[in-house]
Design a protein around this motif. Structure first.
Motif, short mmCIF file in Angstrom:
data_model
loop_
_atom_site.label_atom_id
_atom_site.label_comp_id
_atom_site.label_asym_id
_atom_site.label_seq_id
_atom_site.Cartn_x
_atom_site.Cartn_y
_atom_site.Cartn_z
N GLU A 292 0.80 -1.23 0.00
CA GLU A 292 0.00 0.00 0.00
C GLU A 292 0.83 1.27 0.00
N GLU A 293 2.15 1.12 0.02
CA GLU A 293 3.02 2.29 0.21
C GLU A 293 2.78 3.39 -0.82
N PHE A 294 2.37 3.02 -2.03
CA PHE A 294 2.26 4.02 -3.10
C PHE A 294 0.81 4.36 -3.45
N ASP A 295 -0.12 3.86 -2.62
CA ASP A 295 -1.53 4.14 -2.88
C ASP A 295 -1.80 5.64 -2.79
N GLY A 296 -2.69 6.12 -3.64
CA GLY A 296 -3.11 7.52 -3.57
C GLY A 296 -2.11 8.51 -4.14
N LEU A 297 -1.03 8.00 -4.74
CA LEU A 297 -0.02 8.91 -5.30
C LEU A 297 -0.13 9.01 -6.81
N GLY A 298 -1.12 8.35 -7.41
CA GLY A 298 -1.26 8.37 -8.86
C GLY A 298 -0.13 7.65 -9.56
N VAL A 299 0.42 6.67 -8.86
CA VAL A 299 1.57 5.93 -9.40
C VAL A 299 1.07 4.67 -10.12
N SER A 300 1.70 4.33 -11.26
CA SER A 300 1.39 3.05 -11.92
C SER A 300 2.29 1.98 -11.33
N VAL A 301 1.72 0.87 -10.93
CA VAL A 301 2.56 -0.19 -10.38
C VAL A 301 2.51 -1.43 -11.25
N SER A 302 3.63 -2.15 -11.25
CA SER A 302 3.66 -3.47 -11.87
C SER A 302 4.33 -4.39 -10.87
N ARG A 303 3.68 -5.52 -10.58
CA ARG A 303 4.14 -6.36 -9.48
C ARG A 303 5.26 -7.32 -9.86
N LEU A 304 6.25 -7.41 -8.98
CA LEU A 304 7.35 -8.35 -9.19
C LEU A 304 7.15 -9.64 -8.42
N GLY A 305 6.26 -9.61 -7.42
CA GLY A 305 6.06 -10.76 -6.54
C GLY A 305 6.65 -10.50 -5.18
N SER A 306 6.77 -11.58 -4.40
CA SER A 306 7.27 -11.43 -3.04
C SER A 306 8.78 -11.24 -3.03
N GLU A 307 9.21 -10.33 -2.18
CA GLU A 307 10.63 -10.02 -2.04
C GLU A 307 11.45 -11.26 -1.69
N SER A 308 10.83 -12.20 -1.00
CA SER A 308 11.55 -13.39 -0.56
C SER A 308 11.58 -14.49 -1.62
N ASN A 309 10.87 -14.28 -2.73
CA ASN A 309 10.81 -15.31 -3.77
C ASN A 309 11.55 -14.84 -5.02
N LEU A 310 12.86 -15.08 -5.02
CA LEU A 310 13.70 -14.55 -6.11
C LEU A 310 13.33 -15.15 -7.46
#
Ligand code: TXA
Ligand code: MG
Length: 362
Positions: A292-310
């Motif tokens: 949720e860190e970037f919610d409400g900032l009008g940012v486009s996100v694309s997910r990489l997955g979990s930080e622990s799953n390289l």
């Protein structure tokens, strides 16, 4: 749509071709379809095919004209050498000479798979493959479609990643089509690749073994066989790249500028949010944990997955970059990963996409 700088000479020499997209079963490739593609290779044509790492753009490595078509299609400088693919250890002798024992020990442990070995080039391999060097990079891929194609054509196949020069490598046939429509004869569509980053390139022609590019085979695994092997930071030291052509700093890049952040999570996220606010259209390559860190900032996100799953991050990395490019962001923000296992390759690709610019939290 993807404008590419070409000299007038390149434009006129570029043969107009119609790309044939052939869907093929990735686990049990249909032999009649493989034969069509193999014949195209033997006729001097270009065939894009899936490997376990990324899609490759293949041509007969014994045919100089065919190999030169690869460079034209990609818009790749002829100073950037290609990887030769083989289906068996017998074929290795056709590609390389003076093969050290170590190469066979590595082959036994890591082939077929994402490890490329740099060896002395056999003269049967056209010099264009190696950009005139007397060495050659060679690997045996494990993807059933790649192996079936190699067996059917029964010639070594030179294949760089099947993207336009400097763009993110393709992990789906759709990515290949985006970049190379009308520049390649056939695309074998075997769905999404397994790994998502390229093979590890290991130079065995020097007195100590040197990793020229971290990739799908981890440094930790290599060190079980070669305890003293080293990694060269080609991308950070422009002077060094002379001995390994093609290790350009800007590589694997989306069109938007990439900013890579490194350091302690909380403070890095604060820096990223500040940076996002400064842009009209910021994009973020997002870890699940940063939800949720970037919610409400009008940012486009694309997910990489979990930080622990390289493995998951590696698999999503290039498609996520392409995804943000399609959203027309003007900057892409991403947090670094731990540099262990596959993480070293992920870090390397992020660093190159960012052209070496790292923003630290201190
Ligand atoms: O996973 C992969 O390696 C994919 C799939 C298609 O096999 N191929 C790939 O190829 O990534 P390419 O051309 O995008 O990257 C080849 C890398 C380059 O960094 C190049 O500089 C290095 O291998 N290379 C090739 N021949 C070399 C040589 N003779 N000496 C040193 N480096 C070499
Ligand atoms: Mg490449």
């Amino acid at each position: 749509q993807h404008a590419l700088a070409m000299t007038p000479e390149q434009v006129t020499s570029r043969s107009i071709m119609q790309t044939q997209l052939i869907k093929i079963n990735p686990a049990h490739p249909e032999s009649d379809l493989i034969q069509i593609a193999a014949q195209k290779i033997l006729d001097g044509g270009l065939v894009a095919f899936p490997t376990e790492t990324v899609y490759g753009l293949g041509a007969n490595a014994l045919d100089g004209d065919a190999v030169s078509r690869i460079f034209t299609a990609k818009g790749r400088p002829s100073s950037d050498p290609l990887i030769v693919h083989i289906h068996s250890l017998d074929q290795l002798n056709q590609v390389a000479i003076e093969i050290p024992d170590l190469a066979y020990r590595l082959a036994e442990k890591f082939w077929s798979g994402p490890l490329t070995l740099v060896l002395q080039r056999n003269e049967s391999i056209t010099p264009a493959v190696s950009a005139g060097l007397n060495t050659v990079a060679v690997r045996m891929p494990s993807h059933p479609i790649a192996l079936a194609l190699l067996r059917s054509a029964n010639v070594p196949i030179a294949a760089p990643s099947a993207n336009l020069f400097s763009r993110p490598s393709p992990t789906t046939a759709q990515h290949v089509l985006e970049d190379l429509n009308d520049r390649v004869d056939i695309i074998l569509d075997g769905g999404r690749v397994n790994i998502g980053v390229e093979s590890t390139v290991l130079d065995l022609t020097q007195s100590i073994s040197v990793v020229l590019r971290p990739g799908g085979t981890s440094l930790e695994a290599l060190r079980q066989v070669i305890p003293n092997c080293v990694v060269r930071n080609t991308y950070l030291n422009a002077e060094e790249s002379a001995s390994s052509p093609g290790m350009l700093i800007k590589h694997y890049s989306p069109r938007a500028k990439v900013l890579l952040f490194d350091g302690e999570r909380e403070s890095v996220l604060r820096l990223m949010v500040d940076e996002a606010r400064r842009h009209h259209r910021a994009g973020v390559l997002l870890f699940d944990e940063d939800g949720e860190e970037f919610d409400g900032l009008g940012v486009s996100v694309s997910r990489l997955g979990s930080e622990s799953n390289l493995a998951e991050i590696a698999n999503n990395l290039f498609s996520a970059m392409r995804d943000l490019d399609q959203k027309n962001v003007d900057v892409i923000l991403v947090r670094g990963v731990k540099r262990e296992g596959l993480g070293l390759a992920i870090w390397d690709r992020l660093l190159r996409a960012a052209e070496g610019n790292v923003i630290r939290d201190t």
